[in-house]
Write an enzyme that holds these catalytic residues in place. Structure first.
Site, PDB file in Angstrom:
ATOM      1  N   CYS A  75       3.691   1.924   9.025  1.00 13.74           N
ATOM      2  CA  CYS A  75       4.423   0.606   9.705  1.00 13.74           C
ATOM      3  C   CYS A  75       5.375   0.290  10.595  1.00 13.74           C
ATOM      4  CB  CYS A  75       4.752  -1.128   8.622  1.00 13.74           C
ATOM      5  SG  CYS A  75       5.857  -0.583   7.969  1.00 13.74           S
ATOM      6  N   ASP A  77       8.669   0.983   9.694  1.00 13.26           N
ATOM      7  CA  ASP A  77      10.156   0.331   9.171  1.00 13.26           C
ATOM      8  C   ASP A  77      10.916   0.938   8.460  1.00 13.26           C
ATOM      9  OD1 ASP A  77       9.378  -2.506  10.186  1.00 13.26           O
ATOM     10  OD2 ASP A  77       8.750  -2.189   7.798  1.00 13.26           O
ATOM     11  N   CYS A 102      10.273  -5.006  11.008  1.00 12.34           N
ATOM     12  CA  CYS A 102      10.327  -6.646  11.089  1.00 12.34           C
ATOM     13  C   CYS A 102      11.143  -7.713  10.633  1.00 12.34           C
ATOM     14  CB  CYS A 102       8.303  -6.579  10.675  1.00 12.34           C
ATOM     15  SG  CYS A 102       8.485  -6.526   8.387  1.00 12.34           S
ATOM     16  N   CYS A 145       8.159  -3.707   2.560  1.00 11.86           N
ATOM     17  CA  CYS A 145       9.661  -4.115   3.264  1.00 11.86           C
ATOM     18  C   CYS A 145      10.370  -4.229   1.481  1.00 11.86           C
ATOM     19  CB  CYS A 145       9.095  -5.041   4.327  1.00 11.86           C
ATOM     20  SG  CYS A 145       8.251  -5.745   5.795  1.00 11.86           S
TER      21      CYS A 145
END
Length: 184
Positions: A75, A77, A102, A145
């Site tokens: 993603c 991150d 995000c 996350c």
């Protein structure tokens, strides 16, 4: 020719204006379902995202500072976490982070800084992503996350212990049990 075009065009407009517009029932309900199906972030995520705590960096050259830099290629991150450890007590006295990602990644970083401040290195190393995800009410799609936050704190602890070999834990099992000596 021009008048025929105008008559044809006006006839179409008039026909469309007189024709009743019937929208299938499924199409009428779809917008209502789309609004209900749209997911939004939990208020805890929004709070940590809009007002992140402990943003910044610490001097990574300082011997009492450990740095964890982790990323999720899927993603994009990236999370950098710094911990400052009191060498006398082994307690994390300061924590800072910088995250590119995000809202859930930023919120996870912010929350983990609040969570581990005041913990010993052993306590902080036992922080699990499920604890972070549960507190922030992250959906399954955003669990990576919380995994990043867990990995970042573990990487920072590892970096601190690399700089300070004397800070290595002596009781990894957490039992405090001692071996009995054999008497001859």
């Amino acid at each position: 020719m021009f008048s025929r075009s105008v008559r044809t065009l006006s006839g179409r407009v008039l026909a469309n204006a007189v024709r009743p517009t019937v929208i299938p029932a499924a199409r009428q309900i779809a917008p209502a379902l789309a609004v209900a199906a749209r997911r939004s972030y939990h208020e805890k995520v929004l709070d940590h995202y809009s007002r992140p705590r402990n943003v910044g960096t610490l001097d990574k050259k300082d011997k009492s500072v450990g740095e964890g830099l982790v990323g999720a290629p899927a993603c994009g991150d990236v999370m950098r976490l710094h911990i400052k450890v009191d060498p006398e007590t082994g307690v994390i006295s300061d924590v800072k982070f910088k995250t590119f990602g995000c809202g859930s990644a930023i919120a996870s970083s912010s929350y983990v800084t609040e969570l581990v401040r005041g913990m010993t290195l052993e306590q902080a190393s036992k922080v699990k992503n499920t604890e972070i995800a549960k507190e922030l009410c992250l959906p399954p799609v955003k669990l990576h996350c919380s995994m990043l936050a867990e990995d970042a704190i573990k990487a920072a602890i590892k970096d601190y212990r690399t700089k300070n070999p004397q800070a290595m834990p002596t009781n990894l099992a957490g039992t405090g049990a001692k071996f009995e000596t054999a008497h001859a």
